[in-house]
Design a protein around this motif. Sequence first.
Motif, PDB file in Angstrom:
ATOM      1  N   ASP A   1       1.016  -1.249  -0.153  1.00 47.08           N
ATOM      2  CA  ASP A   1       0.000  -0.057  -0.142  1.00 47.08           C
ATOM      3  C   ASP A   1       0.889   1.231  -0.079  1.00 47.08           C
ATOM      4  O   ASP A   1       0.597   2.376  -0.616  1.00 47.08           O
ATOM      5  CB  ASP A   1      -1.057   0.063   1.235  1.00 47.08           C
TER       6      ASP A   1
ATOM      7  N   PHE B   1       2.735   1.775  -3.453  1.00 49.74           N
ATOM      8  CA  PHE B   1       1.733   2.155  -4.441  1.00 49.74           C
ATOM      9  C   PHE B   1       1.216   3.440  -4.341  1.00 49.74           C
ATOM     10  O   PHE B   1       0.449   4.054  -5.091  1.00 49.74           O
ATOM     11  CB  PHE B   1       0.457   1.073  -4.726  1.00 49.74           C
ATOM     12  N   GLN B   2       1.241   4.118  -3.103  1.00 44.66           N
ATOM     13  CA  GLN B   2       0.942   5.670  -2.883  1.00 44.66           C
ATOM     14  C   GLN B   2       2.032   6.490  -3.403  1.00 44.66           C
ATOM     15  O   GLN B   2       1.883   7.627  -3.578  1.00 44.66           O
ATOM     16  CB  GLN B   2       0.640   5.771  -1.463  1.00 44.66           C
TER      17      GLN B   2
ATOM     18  N   GLU C   1       3.841   1.828 -10.517  1.00 37.46           N
ATOM     19  CA  GLU C   1       2.701   1.153 -11.192  1.00 37.46           C
ATOM     20  C   GLU C   1       2.764  -0.335 -11.059  1.00 37.46           C
ATOM     21  O   GLU C   1       1.993  -1.157 -11.069  1.00 37.46           O
ATOM     22  CB  GLU C   1       2.750   1.394 -12.716  1.00 37.46           C
ATOM     23  N   ARG C   2       4.050  -0.786 -10.717  1.00 33.70           N
ATOM     24  CA  ARG C   2       4.380  -2.131 -10.525  1.00 33.70           C
ATOM     25  C   ARG C   2       5.437  -2.265  -9.474  1.00 33.70           C
ATOM     26  O   ARG C   2       6.540  -1.639  -9.588  1.00 33.70           O
ATOM     27  CB  ARG C   2       4.709  -2.864 -11.696  1.00 33.70           C
TER      28      ARG C   2
ATOM     29  N   THR D   1       1.121  -5.754 -10.005  1.00 33.27           N
ATOM     30  CA  THR D   1       0.448  -4.274 -10.390  1.00 33.27           C
ATOM     31  C   THR D   1      -0.471  -3.883  -9.394  1.00 33.27           C
ATOM     32  O   THR D   1      -0.980  -4.510  -8.803  1.00 33.27           O
ATOM     33  CB  THR D   1      -0.336  -4.626 -11.927  1.00 33.27           C
ATOM     34  N   ARG D   2      -0.844  -2.728  -9.574  1.00 34.86           N
ATOM     35  CA  ARG D   2      -1.671  -1.834  -8.755  1.00 34.86           C
ATOM     36  C   ARG D   2      -2.946  -2.668  -8.758  1.00 34.86           C
ATOM     37  O   ARG D   2      -3.541  -2.911  -7.856  1.00 34.86           O
ATOM     38  CB  ARG D   2      -1.763  -0.396  -9.295  1.00 34.86           C
TER      39      ARG D   2
END
Length: 190
Positions: free
Chosen positions: A115, A118-119, A124-125, A165-166
Amino acid sequence: MSFTFRCLDAAADAPLLHSWVTRPYASFWGMLNASVEDVVEEYSKIQSSGHHHALLGIDDGVPAFMMEEYLPASSPLSSVYAVQPGDIGMHLLVAPPQGMPRPGFTADVMESVLDRLFQKPGVERVVVEPDARNTKIHVLNARLGFEPAGEVTLPDKQALLSFCTRESFHAARAARSLTPTRQSTQEASL
């Protein structure tokens, strides 16, 4: 579960990290025979690299895990796969349990780390390359959305290159939230 993160201090945190990386469950970390000075040296290099850094994850005021994030384009991975814009690498080591292991703790830690990654703008990956023999982490990676891309040879190991991936992370997170009981992988070496 809510964790906080702080930048790892290579010198001050070395005794703590040493007590983690020299335990049998952390064998895939590659530092079983390391001295405290070896840990200081390794994490001083990481923290000063400009493309790789480590954070401690804190659970209720107590260090509970260490994560590293790095740019795959500046790592040995750049020679084994086509790095894409938005790729970020991740390593994760969970501390030995304090008291009774908590079911699902390691998965909670990894979910929190993903988390956080991805923030970050542009990510993106997430890319991981655990030792190919580390079957416990492969299971956990799959539960959180990683898809294996195959084995690769790195300078220090034969690794299973995997990507998250997201979208696959969010799908795995949603599926995980529907699971009433969580399997404990507290001592999975990452």
